[in-house]
Scaffold this active site. Structure first.
Site, PDB file in Angstrom:
ATOM      1  N   ASP A 207      46.180  41.095  39.552  1.00 60.51           N
ATOM      2  CA  ASP A 207      47.236  41.142  38.551  1.00 60.51           C
ATOM      3  C   ASP A 207      46.776  41.941  37.324  1.00 60.51           C
ATOM      4  O   ASP A 207      45.648  41.764  36.869  1.00 60.51           O
ATOM      5  CB  ASP A 207      47.541  39.689  38.128  1.00 60.51           C
ATOM      6  CG  ASP A 207      48.698  39.595  37.152  1.00 60.51           C
ATOM      7  OD1 ASP A 207      49.816  39.935  37.534  1.00 60.51           O
ATOM      8  OD2 ASP A 207      48.472  39.185  35.993  1.00 60.51           O
ATOM      9  N   GLU A 258      31.313  40.727  50.734  1.00 58.71           N
ATOM     10  CA  GLU A 258      30.430  39.701  51.323  1.00 58.71           C
ATOM     11  C   GLU A 258      31.106  39.076  52.537  1.00 58.71           C
ATOM     12  O   GLU A 258      30.477  38.367  53.303  1.00 58.71           O
ATOM     13  CB  GLU A 258      30.139  38.584  50.302  1.00 58.71           C
ATOM     14  CG  GLU A 258      29.323  39.041  49.109  1.00 58.71           C
ATOM     15  CD  GLU A 258      29.272  37.985  47.998  1.00 58.71           C
ATOM     16  OE1 GLU A 258      29.784  36.851  48.200  1.00 58.71           O
ATOM     17  OE2 GLU A 258      28.733  38.296  46.935  1.00 58.71           O
TER      18      GLU A 258
END
Ligand code: GLC
Length: 541
Positions: A207, A258
């Site tokens: 956002d 990750e």
């Protein structure tokens, strides 16, 4: 190597408060969403983006988050979120959630602690507190403006009761901007990202990404004589699209990497396709909404320019463009395209202008075929597949958008595109909630012809058009090829590989189409070998 899931995905935006209410309190919730997930699979999208579902005082429709690792009690709890993610995955749908990292609610424990701790404290360092200017520090620290109108600064009362420092809020005063130079903020968000990725979320929509850094000198901004938050015009602005935002974005990306197959989607309304491209790539985000496309007028030449600019930026760096025409922030397309001014402007202005909803529907049907035929990924906002119009006559007292209040009513804001979805029946709540319940925003009378139930039954409905287009897209558009063909003025025509042509007619009159080719999908017609004005068609061999 199988292609990454997101490169051609069509993602459906769910605004949870308005999607489906399972418990009858008038607010959409996760139980409702869970029950309705099969609808999204049936529609044929690849995933959903869920607008903020976090605990929030709802000063800005949930974009004022008071706990980043919880679920708003009105919507359910973390177990419900897990159930939604698991059920979506079981249906083959990906789940993207919203990361609101620029600001927190002023009810967030971090902000409360900052108020209590006073100037100079590490708690205040999480936010952007500054002393005021002028005698007694009574004037805001600089001239920055809020997206929702007025100054971007509010003054606090210090713990001893004296008028105190000012804090920055680029949005409502209930949304305090975080200080992304503060290591505590960075580390807390590392953990927030991992929290959601660990729960199985496939992507995060970032956002207000260009707000994530501010020029360290906090200099006044030059708004070029137009003190409105029209970021698409801003070049070299000290609180928007400052280069240091990319350090934050790269940090997010390292965490996403990750995990396997997780993506970041930028909400970044910036001044050019070049500036937007800076948010993309192997170290930044995988995709970014194309706001130039969203804002573009229903005009062949303008659309072609915007599409070319987007492709010119994205193709060389190997990222898919991300086409979007609507969201919980925009006037519904049917209404916008039924007005004289068809481009999207600032915060739903244009309200009250005459609108031809039949014209708007024809154009939004054609626009859906254009959007879904372009190479890359696309987003579809809930209700657009039903052809819902903007609700323009919400009474003042039900309006929740801070824009309304902060602009003294000049802009009515975004509630009109957030009216709860009509699922079935011919009277409110139209299956949005159990019978007898009242939706949090009043649904108009007369929406019975636009419900999911009627759309399913009517072969000519917008719902069936979108569903068919998604099916054909899946079968035929797994290619990167894109080539403009034809040169008829006012007609957009392109091939996606051999044996697939998309024709969109904005010329003002019917145009002939090659009668020898198979019509795969048509938004209207064809009649007598002609494609009507404001219509689109996909042609096969
Ligand atoms: C984004 C959201 C919008 C919200 C704003 C502040 O633009 O889409 O709804 O008001 O950010 O968080």
């Amino acid at each position: 190597m199988p292609e990454a899931w997101w490169r051609r995905a069509v993602i459906y935006e769910v605004y949870p408060r308005s999607f489906a209410d399972g418990n009858g309190d008038g607010d959409g919730d996760l139980e409702g969403l869970l029950q309705r997930l099969p609808y999204l699979a049936e529609l044929g999208v690849d995933g959903l983006w869920i607008a903020p579902w976090y605990p929030s005082p709802m000063a800005d429709g949930g974009y004022d988050v008071s706990d980043f690792t919880g679920i708003h009690p009105r919507f359910g709890d973390l177990r419900d979120a897990d159930a939604v993610i698991a059920a979506a995955h079981a249906l083959g749908l990906r789940v993207i959630t919203d990361l609101v990292a620029n600001h927190t609610s002023t009810e967030h424990p971090w902000f409360r602690a900052a108020l209590a701790a006073g100037p100079g404290s590490p708690e205040r360092a999480r936010y952007l507190f500054r002393d005021g200017r002028g005698p007694g520090g009574a004037a805001p620290p600089n001239n920055w403006i809020s997206a929702f109108g007025g100054s971007a600064w509010s003054r606090v009362e210090e713990p001893d009761g004296t008028p105190g420092q000012w804090y920055l809020h680029l949005f409502a005063e209930e949304q305090a901007d975080l200080n992304w130079s503060d290591p505590a903020v960075q580390q807390d968000f590392d953990a927030i990202l991992r929290f959601w990725f660990d729960r199985g979320v496939d992507g995060l929509r970032i956002d207000a990404a260009p707000a994530l850094a501010k020029a360290p000198d906090f200099r006044d901004a030059d708004y070029g004589g137009d003190p409105r938050f029209v970021t698409i015009r801003w070049v070299d602005n000290p609180h928007w699209d400052v280069d240091a935002v990319h350090e934050v974005v790269r940090r997010f990306r390292r965490i996403a990497d990750e995990y396997e197959d997780r993506i970041l989607v930028a909400e970044a309304v910036v001044s050019s396709a070049e500036r937007l491209a800076a948010y993309l790539g192997p170290e930044e985000m995988q995709t970014a909404f194309d706001f130039a496309y969203l804002k573009c007028a229903w005009d062949a030449a303008a659309l072609r320019r915007v599409i070319d600019a987007s492709l010119a930026q994205s193709v060389p760096i190997g990222v898919p463009p991300t086409w979007v025409t609507s969201s919980h922030d925009e006037v519904r397309l049917r209404t916008r395209f039924g007005r004289r001014t068809t481009s999207a402007a600032h915060f739903a202005d244009g309200q009250g202008e005459p609108v031809d909803l039949e014209l708007g529907l024809r154009r939004s049907r054609a626009s859906a075929l254009l959007t879904l035929a372009l190479p890359g990924t696309a987003y579809l906002y809930q209700g657009e597949e039903l052809g819902l119009p903007e609700v323009e006559d919400l009474p003042d007292e039900v309006i929740t958008d801070p824009v309304f209040r902060r602009t003294g009513g000049e802009f009515r804001g975004r509630d009109g595109c957030r009216v709860p979805i009509p699922w079935s029946g011919d009277a409110p709540p139209y299956g949005f909630a159990p019978d007898g319940a009242r939706a949090w925003l009043p649904q108009p009378e007369g929406w019975g012809g636009m419900t999911v139930e009627t759309g399913r039954r009517d072969p000519g409905s917008m719902l069936r058009l979108v569903q068919r287009a998604l099916m054909v897209r899946r079968e035929r558009l797994a290619v990167d090829d894109f080539r403009w063909v034809g040169a008829r003025p006012g007609v957009l025509e392109f091939d996606r590989g051999p044996g697939f042509t998309c024709v969109v007619n904005l010329s003002g009159a019917p145009v002939p189409i090659d009668g020898a080719r198979e019509v795969l999908v048509a938004s209207a017609g064809p009649t007598d070998g002609m494609l009507p004005d404001d219509a689109a068609m996909w042609l096969g061999r």
